[in-house]
Write an enzyme that holds these catalytic residues in place. Structure first.
Site, PDB file in Angstrom:
ATOM      1  N   HIS A  44       5.987  37.203  67.393  1.00  0.00           N
ATOM      2  CA  HIS A  44       6.792  37.479  67.895  1.00  0.00           C
ATOM      3  C   HIS A  44       8.849  37.593  67.271  1.00  0.00           C
ATOM      4  O   HIS A  44       9.254  38.310  67.685  1.00  0.00           O
ATOM      5  CB  HIS A  44       7.422  37.387  69.803  1.00  0.00           C
ATOM      6  CG  HIS A  44       7.519  36.332  69.530  1.00  0.00           C
ATOM      7  ND1 HIS A  44       7.300  34.602  69.439  1.00  0.00           N
ATOM      8  CD2 HIS A  44       8.597  35.426  69.698  1.00  0.00           C
ATOM      9  CE1 HIS A  44       7.645  34.092  69.711  1.00  0.00           C
ATOM     10  NE2 HIS A  44       8.787  34.250  70.086  1.00  0.00           N
ATOM     11  N   GLU A 104      17.952  31.210  66.964  1.00  0.00           N
ATOM     12  CA  GLU A 104      17.446  30.364  67.814  1.00  0.00           C
ATOM     13  C   GLU A 104      17.745  28.752  67.375  1.00  0.00           C
ATOM     14  O   GLU A 104      18.386  27.773  67.639  1.00  0.00           O
ATOM     15  CB  GLU A 104      16.034  29.973  68.387  1.00  0.00           C
ATOM     16  CG  GLU A 104      15.456  30.772  69.386  1.00  0.00           C
ATOM     17  CD  GLU A 104      14.842  32.264  69.186  1.00  0.00           C
ATOM     18  OE1 GLU A 104      14.184  32.936  68.992  1.00  0.00           O
ATOM     19  OE2 GLU A 104      14.949  32.630  67.340  1.00  0.00           O
ATOM     20  N   GLU A 155      14.987  19.917  75.470  1.00  0.00           N
ATOM     21  CA  GLU A 155      14.207  19.951  75.115  1.00  0.00           C
ATOM     22  C   GLU A 155      15.288  20.230  73.673  1.00  0.00           C
ATOM     23  O   GLU A 155      15.482  20.682  72.753  1.00  0.00           O
ATOM     24  CB  GLU A 155      13.611  20.857  74.251  1.00  0.00           C
ATOM     25  CG  GLU A 155      13.005  21.072  73.067  1.00  0.00           C
ATOM     26  CD  GLU A 155      12.109  23.033  73.344  1.00  0.00           C
ATOM     27  OE1 GLU A 155      10.633  22.928  73.797  1.00  0.00           O
ATOM     28  OE2 GLU A 155      12.555  24.018  73.373  1.00  0.00           O
ATOM     29  N   ASP A 169      16.383  27.535  73.394  1.00  0.00           N
ATOM     30  CA  ASP A 169      17.424  27.607  72.425  1.00  0.00           C
ATOM     31  C   ASP A 169      17.977  29.130  72.709  1.00  0.00           C
ATOM     32  O   ASP A 169      17.826  29.701  71.507  1.00  0.00           O
ATOM     33  CB  ASP A 169      16.479  27.370  70.580  1.00  0.00           C
ATOM     34  CG  ASP A 169      15.340  27.564  70.638  1.00  0.00           C
ATOM     35  OD1 ASP A 169      14.633  28.097  71.311  1.00  0.00           O
ATOM     36  OD2 ASP A 169      13.925  27.205  70.117  1.00  0.00           O
ATOM     37  N   HIS A 187       3.399  40.832  72.594  1.00  0.00           N
ATOM     38  CA  HIS A 187       4.507  41.109  73.164  1.00  0.00           C
ATOM     39  C   HIS A 187       5.289  42.504  73.280  1.00  0.00           C
ATOM     40  O   HIS A 187       4.603  42.780  72.597  1.00  0.00           O
ATOM     41  CB  HIS A 187       5.390  39.737  72.134  1.00  0.00           C
ATOM     42  CG  HIS A 187       7.002  39.788  72.388  1.00  0.00           C
ATOM     43  ND1 HIS A 187       8.157  40.836  71.964  1.00  0.00           N
ATOM     44  CD2 HIS A 187       6.980  38.848  72.887  1.00  0.00           C
ATOM     45  CE1 HIS A 187       8.997  39.942  72.415  1.00  0.00           C
ATOM     46  NE2 HIS A 187       8.339  38.587  72.352  1.00  0.00           N
ATOM     47  N   ARG A 219      11.524  37.090  65.473  1.00  0.00           N
ATOM     48  CA  ARG A 219      12.851  38.337  64.746  1.00  0.00           C
ATOM     49  C   ARG A 219      12.512  37.813  63.046  1.00  0.00           C
ATOM     50  O   ARG A 219      12.406  39.197  62.433  1.00  0.00           O
ATOM     51  CB  ARG A 219      14.243  38.693  65.313  1.00  0.00           C
ATOM     52  CG  ARG A 219      15.009  38.359  66.627  1.00  0.00           C
ATOM     53  CD  ARG A 219      15.638  38.533  67.488  1.00  0.00           C
ATOM     54  NE  ARG A 219      16.583  38.279  69.077  1.00  0.00           N
ATOM     55  CZ  ARG A 219      16.403  39.591  68.938  1.00  0.00           C
ATOM     56  NH1 ARG A 219      16.699  40.563  68.576  1.00  0.00           N
ATOM     57  NH2 ARG A 219      16.932  39.844  70.531  1.00  0.00           N
TER      58      ARG A 219
END
Length: 369
Positions: free
Chosen positions: A202, A131, A117, A95, A235, A204
């Site tokens: 991590h 995503e 996936e 994604d 990250h 967003r």
């Protein structure tokens, strides 16, 4: 069959490179690899671990770059690359913005697309962001859908998608390359005697108050229970790094470090008491390894892990995370349920299953009608 495999992020590489290795065993496939550089140096480290070189590389990521700018840049790059090599099939994973842009470019040019996936959903276009929208769009564009689970398959079929195959998740296959029974934790003897907590964050949509609240909950746990020691590979995003240093200042029973090698990460995960994460792939890996997952998110596209008991969706509320973890850590019954190994996301043979599906298509020179 000429296949272009596209990879942009570290998780993509972890899940795609075992499949590329499997494909390269057969003369029927000419496999070309493009790295968009979306994750920079931490992506290169995964290629180095698997001893695989890319055929094409972009330097798409720039500091402070917006998603819009990254998207337009990648569309331009893939437009030119697809014209240059004319693959029979584009192989995209998951994604990411890289997978989304490559798939859209391939669709515009009439190139067939296989989505590895496929079928993961939260049905909330803002969680995870971007995503969720990326994977829904890739599935709409794809001609072959390699779903990790029966639940993913049922979602795709409800959406009217065809050519859906349940194969498991290739991320589980990657563990066979990394797990080491003789691995020694890279901590002091004193720390090694404590129960290890692995921390990653991590997303967003979590950056800011949600991430701070989650990390403060971990800090509360470490202050309350000195029998735990946390490992927090941070990250590269500067916003995550700043938050981590701020929250854990003065806390001695935590090791804040640079992103771990794939070898170290998988082996520390396998030995952890529990993992706190907002990652997608770690949910699968930890479930397969029987490591309890406390998921720092409001949604998950991997309900199978919740159904098996390996994953607890604890959100980002400081008090809830703290109380939920302590309750579980002090209950042998609840711990036992979360520590049961789950094969919900695959058995470690997803790559072989995908290749067996592609082989007859290659021999008949017929990707999909």
């Amino acid at each position: 069959m000429k296949i272009l495999a596209v990879i942009g992020t570290r998780p993509e590489a972890i899940k795609m490179l075992p499949l590329i290795i499997e494909l390269k065993k057969y003369r029927d496939f000419e496999v070309l690899i493009c790295s968009s550089g979306q994750h920079g140096d931490i992506l290169k480290c995964v290629f180095d671990y698997f001893n695989i070189k890319t055929d094409f590389s972009f330097c798409a990521m720039k500091k402070g770059q917006s998603l819009s700018r990254l998207t337009t840049k990648l569309l331009d790059y893939f437009d030119a690359l697809l014209d240059k090599i004319s693959p029979d099939l584009l192989l995209a994973h998951g994604d990411t913005t890289t997978a989304f842009c490559a798939s859209l470019s391939a669709f515009y040019k009439g190139i067939k697309i296989a989505h590895v996936e496929a079928g993961l959903r939260t049905y909330d276009k803002r969680s995870p962001f971007p995503e969720e929208l990326n994977r829904v769009t890739i599935d709409a564009l794809a001609d072959l859908h390699f779903a990790p689970t029966q639940l993913s398959r049922s979602r795709l079929e409800k959406e009217g998608r065809e050519s859906v195959f349940v194969v498991g998740n290739t991320g589980i296959d990657a563990l066979s390359y990394t797990l080491d029974n003789n691995y020694v934790l890279p901590v002091s003897n004193k720390e090694a005697n404590k129960k290890i907590l692995l921390v990653t964050t991590h997303r967003r949509e979590n950056i800011g108050s949600k991430m701070r609240s989650s990390l403060l909950a971990v800090r509360d746990i470490l202050e309350y229970r000195n029998d735990f020691f946390a490992v927090f590979p941070v990250h590269p995003n500067p916003a995550v790094r700043t938050e981590a240093i701020s929250v854990f200042e003065g806390i001695k029973n935590i090791k804040i470090c640079e992103p771990l090698t794939l070898y170290d990460f998988h082996n520390i995960l396998a030995r952890a008491f529990a993992v706190f994460t907002d990652s997608g792939g770690i949910q699968e890996e930890a479930s397969f390894l029987g490591v309890p997952v406390f998921l720092l998110r409001d949604t998950t596209e991997r309900e199978e892990g919740m159904e098996s008991g390996n994953i607890r969706l604890v959100g980002t509320d400081r008090k809830r995370i703290f109380e939920d973890f302590l309750r579980v850590s002090e209950s042998e019954d609840e711990l036992s349920k979360m520590r049961s190994r789950s094969f919900a996301f695959g058995d470690g043979h997803a790559c072989e299953k995908i290749v067996k599906i592609l082989l007859p298509l290659s021999k008949n020179n017929d990707i999909i009608k």
